[in-house]
Design a protein around this motif. Structure first.
Motif, PDB file in Angstrom:
ATOM      1  N   ILE A   1      59.831  69.109  52.345  1.00 25.71           N
ATOM      2  CA  ILE A   1      58.598  68.167  51.403  1.00 25.71           C
ATOM      3  C   ILE A   1      59.027  66.949  50.788  1.00 25.71           C
ATOM      4  O   ILE A   1      59.628  65.664  50.650  1.00 25.71           O
ATOM      5  CB  ILE A   1      59.267  68.370  49.698  1.00 25.71           C
ATOM      6  CG1 ILE A   1      58.899  70.373  49.710  1.00 25.71           C
ATOM      7  CG2 ILE A   1      58.069  68.447  48.663  1.00 25.71           C
ATOM      8  CD1 ILE A   1      59.256  71.363  48.564  1.00 25.71           C
ATOM      9  N   LYS A   2      57.904  66.238  51.129  1.00 29.36           N
ATOM     10  CA  LYS A   2      58.115  64.877  51.389  1.00 29.36           C
ATOM     11  C   LYS A   2      59.225  64.189  52.091  1.00 29.36           C
ATOM     12  O   LYS A   2      59.126  64.258  53.077  1.00 29.36           O
ATOM     13  CB  LYS A   2      57.613  63.863  50.206  1.00 29.36           C
ATOM     14  CG  LYS A   2      56.252  63.614  49.280  1.00 29.36           C
ATOM     15  CD  LYS A   2      56.618  63.887  47.637  1.00 29.36           C
ATOM     16  CE  LYS A   2      55.667  62.249  48.000  1.00 29.36           C
ATOM     17  NZ  LYS A   2      55.206  61.639  46.727  1.00 29.36           N
ATOM     18  N   ASP A   3      59.744  62.831  51.745  1.00 25.18           N
ATOM     19  CA  ASP A   3      61.734  62.350  52.357  1.00 25.18           C
ATOM     20  C   ASP A   3      62.323  63.022  52.344  1.00 25.18           C
ATOM     21  O   ASP A   3      63.196  62.914  53.150  1.00 25.18           O
ATOM     22  CB  ASP A   3      61.299  60.987  52.349  1.00 25.18           C
ATOM     23  CG  ASP A   3      60.969  60.964  51.329  1.00 25.18           C
ATOM     24  OD1 ASP A   3      61.498  62.228  49.843  1.00 25.18           O
ATOM     25  OD2 ASP A   3      61.605  59.899  51.089  1.00 25.18           O
TER      26      ASP A   3
ATOM     27  N   ILE B   1      64.374  62.507  60.623  1.00 29.00           N
ATOM     28  CA  ILE B   1      63.427  62.817  61.430  1.00 29.00           C
ATOM     29  C   ILE B   1      62.115  63.143  60.359  1.00 29.00           C
ATOM     30  O   ILE B   1      61.377  62.370  60.907  1.00 29.00           O
ATOM     31  CB  ILE B   1      63.359  64.138  61.589  1.00 29.00           C
ATOM     32  CG1 ILE B   1      64.892  64.143  63.119  1.00 29.00           C
ATOM     33  CG2 ILE B   1      61.797  64.854  62.170  1.00 29.00           C
ATOM     34  CD1 ILE B   1      64.840  65.734  63.274  1.00 29.00           C
ATOM     35  N   ALA B   2      62.449  63.336  59.453  1.00 28.23           N
ATOM     36  CA  ALA B   2      61.414  63.685  58.138  1.00 28.23           C
ATOM     37  C   ALA B   2      60.270  62.434  58.110  1.00 28.23           C
ATOM     38  O   ALA B   2      59.082  62.192  56.905  1.00 28.23           O
ATOM     39  CB  ALA B   2      62.078  65.005  57.724  1.00 28.23           C
ATOM     40  N   ARG B   3      61.654  61.480  57.814  1.00 32.76           N
ATOM     41  CA  ARG B   3      60.791  59.770  57.235  1.00 32.76           C
ATOM     42  C   ARG B   3      60.701  59.126  58.279  1.00 32.76           C
ATOM     43  O   ARG B   3      60.041  58.268  58.368  1.00 32.76           O
ATOM     44  CB  ARG B   3      62.887  59.210  57.139  1.00 32.76           C
ATOM     45  CG  ARG B   3      62.724  59.652  54.807  1.00 32.76           C
ATOM     46  CD  ARG B   3      63.884  59.356  55.059  1.00 32.76           C
ATOM     47  NE  ARG B   3      64.338  60.044  54.019  1.00 32.76           N
ATOM     48  CZ  ARG B   3      65.082  60.122  52.413  1.00 32.76           C
ATOM     49  NH1 ARG B   3      66.133  59.211  52.216  1.00 32.76           N
ATOM     50  NH2 ARG B   3      65.059  60.795  51.625  1.00 32.76           N
ATOM     51  N   SER B   4      60.720  59.547  59.795  1.00 31.33           N
ATOM     52  CA  SER B   4      60.784  58.351  60.498  1.00 31.33           C
ATOM     53  C   SER B   4      58.649  58.850  60.728  1.00 31.33           C
ATOM     54  O   SER B   4      58.378  59.582  60.941  1.00 31.33           O
ATOM     55  CB  SER B   4      61.353  58.873  61.506  1.00 31.33           C
ATOM     56  OG  SER B   4      60.241  59.953  62.427  1.00 31.33           O
ATOM     57  N   LYS B   5      58.807  57.002  61.808  1.00 29.76           N
ATOM     58  CA  LYS B   5      56.804  57.286  61.493  1.00 29.76           C
ATOM     59  C   LYS B   5      56.013  57.123  60.365  1.00 29.76           C
ATOM     60  O   LYS B   5      56.529  58.351  59.826  1.00 29.76           O
ATOM     61  CB  LYS B   5      56.603  57.746  62.661  1.00 29.76           C
ATOM     62  CG  LYS B   5      54.960  57.584  62.919  1.00 29.76           C
ATOM     63  CD  LYS B   5      54.200  57.862  64.278  1.00 29.76           C
ATOM     64  CE  LYS B   5      52.554  58.128  63.830  1.00 29.76           C
ATOM     65  NZ  LYS B   5      51.993  57.190  63.442  1.00 29.76           N
TER      66      LYS B   5
ATOM     67  N   LYS C   1      56.711  63.673  61.303  1.00 35.59           N
ATOM     68  CA  LYS C   1      54.715  63.316  61.332  1.00 35.59           C
ATOM     69  C   LYS C   1      54.674  62.977  62.470  1.00 35.59           C
ATOM     70  O   LYS C   1      53.526  64.035  62.232  1.00 35.59           O
ATOM     71  CB  LYS C   1      55.147  62.491  59.935  1.00 35.59           C
ATOM     72  CG  LYS C   1      55.638  62.241  58.209  1.00 35.59           C
ATOM     73  CD  LYS C   1      55.271  60.969  57.666  1.00 35.59           C
ATOM     74  CE  LYS C   1      55.638  60.966  57.061  1.00 35.59           C
ATOM     75  NZ  LYS C   1      57.505  61.207  57.160  1.00 35.59           N
ATOM     76  N   THR C   2      54.681  63.216  63.570  1.00 38.26           N
ATOM     77  CA  THR C   2      53.496  62.890  64.662  1.00 38.26           C
ATOM     78  C   THR C   2      53.854  63.927  65.240  1.00 38.26           C
ATOM     79  O   THR C   2      53.416  64.269  66.137  1.00 38.26           O
ATOM     80  CB  THR C   2      53.912  62.378  65.651  1.00 38.26           C
ATOM     81  OG1 THR C   2      55.811  61.798  65.623  1.00 38.26           O
ATOM     82  CG2 THR C   2      54.008  60.738  65.299  1.00 38.26           C
TER      83      THR C   2
END
Ligand SMILES: [Mg+2]
Ligand SMILES: [Mg+2]
Ligand SMILES: [Mg+2]
Ligand SMILES: [Mg+2]
Lengths: 149, 149, 149, 149, 149, 149
Positions: A112-114, A145-149, D65-66
């Motif tokens: 969920i979100k980050d 990973i969840a926070r990347s980009k 996210k990508t």
């Protein structure tokens, strides 16, 4: 996070101990009854805490009518980490003490979100297995990973 | 419950006024940003309050990327009251000031346990219409139905 | 975009005419059979065209086995504009020529990234009603909303 | 079909090599960015090619996210071959080089009309494992089943 | 098909009368309690009867915990005729005796194989309205469409 | 419960034998074609039988167009026991006679009210494996859980 027996919380204690001895910081802890609204509230509060990266719950993942943790979480996950429950059940099956009982758990994880959430069964052995074999080795990477980009 | 502009909350004020002048009791009020976790937390707190029967939110029902109220609620509704949004959009269309813009709202309602939630658009006129024509006439009955048997 | 009769496409012609006479630019046009893969390909190509803001299709919204436009689109929408179909059916019902037949259409709309898609029935009258009463008045605003923030 | 690094595509090369050395014919190849519309377009084109029986993609199956390949495919699958991802993750876990990281992939497979699609992770080792242990041994049979009756 | 009060079934009687006086043949009738399994069994039996083209049920479409007809049917519909419920609620709203109560019904319709099912509320007035304004005028055509191609 | 070949039903016979030799009572048996309505009817009848605790079906779990057992059951399950299919496919993969073919089955289990349903593949070996390793050891406990509280 969520546990039925309010006084003795063996599985919750194992989670706390595993978190601390692996060098992570324990930010909070709460005991929640098997109630959709209380569960939502507890997770929402943890998700709203900027110090939290990962949330681990225990209990409420079975097939009795009171087990609603997974159903509640699936309604709010941005993405379910579907492989977590699968690999956890496969590892549980391999344990001669568990075998076929492995398929009676809906244990899962999601993002969920980050933040990453793990919903584990209520049994101390299951919690220990999940923490040591699956969560501690991957949770920091999954948060990254969840926070990347 | 949920409103973007923190200082002036015209639509929130209308809801409060309609609740009070129709003889119901206003139990609480909160301003929440367009954020899934904050929205979940606010609804979970209201749902966990035994004095609450009905929750009315305003805002977050459109199609901008920040509008996430309805998506968030649909994840936690036990049952969506699908007809509410339909009849609300039909009534909005009939208003010559709204017409085709009526279809740009995802306004909806739903039931969680024994409480009813209405998610209205952010416009004061929409809120007034929904309160007077749809919510005040039916909400007590819907709460009664949701609790029956 | 999608039309059954390959030679004469009266509804497609009406859409083109309505677009042009209302001052918008017609970027492309294609005739697609009632085939999920061909429909996906045609929409994907239009969605991948940077000149396109809005896509309007006609046909494939009924309940015969060959009607798969709406089912196909629902699999790829980021958000469905659920109110569009409702208000369209309500307006169709109000037309004495249509009345109860209004409920036999699944006409809908949705958003993918920053583009808006409308899926209209195959009938020329339905297309004209939808274009004049619902699409032309709101599509530019809906595109703006979908792109905001 | 889909790969992040445009110049060197090691995983794509492995897929091509495995297809050819196992005696199947390579019909096409394309490099697609992590973009829902581009992914849809590439799959729709391959699905619309009568020479294609099986489509294998690599990349886009993780939790950044990508990573949108699996989410995009799930919207268009007629039937998801749910067991593929499970068995792939179980085999990955058994590899001492992968272990718990196995659960960080959403690798899956599905059927659209009479064609089978496999969505593999981006790692060359994962692609090699999936091709040799799961895809090459079963894909021809799965295509046959999907076309039967 | 489904009705709570076993002795007097006013709404069921209206459906039967409307079917017969409009020149259609009444093939069967059954009274079913508000029970998911009994409802499934009754619909499965009617669907398995080659003489049946259209099934009309009354009751079980509200928001009490015992109202499970629509939830049960949605699990088995091949396609839901989503416009039926919308237009029915719009017509109900227009009735000064119903007005806002219109949104308290989940009345819907759907197609399973080559048969059409209508799920109406339990009120005699609602049943009469639905039969005369929406079902009798379109059901034969909808059956024809569902069977075409 | 459900089997394609009407005369010889080897897998059905194995299920019956396993039930009886393990000390449980065989309450009923029926042969059902690969037809959604017939499948619904057979399950509804078994679910409506107060002597039934567990229902085991064989066949219809693959990916041919006629395989509709799992799709039909998913529409009516109150809760799917998602781990059953996973662990069954993992066990099947471990069998050198099955290996990668394991992922071609959608075998699953679920709960409806207070009864447990298992949907197994049509192969006698698969049925034997599922009965002995997964169903007989856990079904009584799962029924107990489903009925608890
Ligand atoms: Mg428990
Ligand atoms: Mg807004
Ligand atoms: Mg009722
Ligand atoms: Mg089979």
């Amino acid at each position: 996070m969520q546990k039925k027996e309010p006084i003795v919380d063996e599985s919750g204690d194992i989670i706390k101990q595993e978190i601390i001895t692996s060098g992570h910081r324990l930010v909070g802890y709460s005991l929640v009854p098997d109630d959709k609204v209380k569960i939502l509230k507890a997770f929402a509060e943890a998700l709203d805490n900027h110090e939290v990266d990962v949330i681990v719950s225990t209990g409420g993942t079975g097939y009795s009518k009171t087990d609603v943790t997974v159903e509640t979480l699936r309604g709010i996950f941005d993405r379910e980490v579907e492989g977590f429950g699968e690999v956890f059940r496969f590892l549980s099956y391999e344990d001669p003490q568990v075998r076929s009982a492995a398929y009676l758990s809906k244990a899962t994880a999601g993002i969920i979100k980050d933040k990453v959430i793990y919903a584990l069964p209520g049994s101390p052995d299951a919690v220990k297995l999940a923490m040591e074999k699956l969560i501690l080795p991957e949770a920091p990477h999954l948060v990254f990973i969840a926070r990347s980009k």
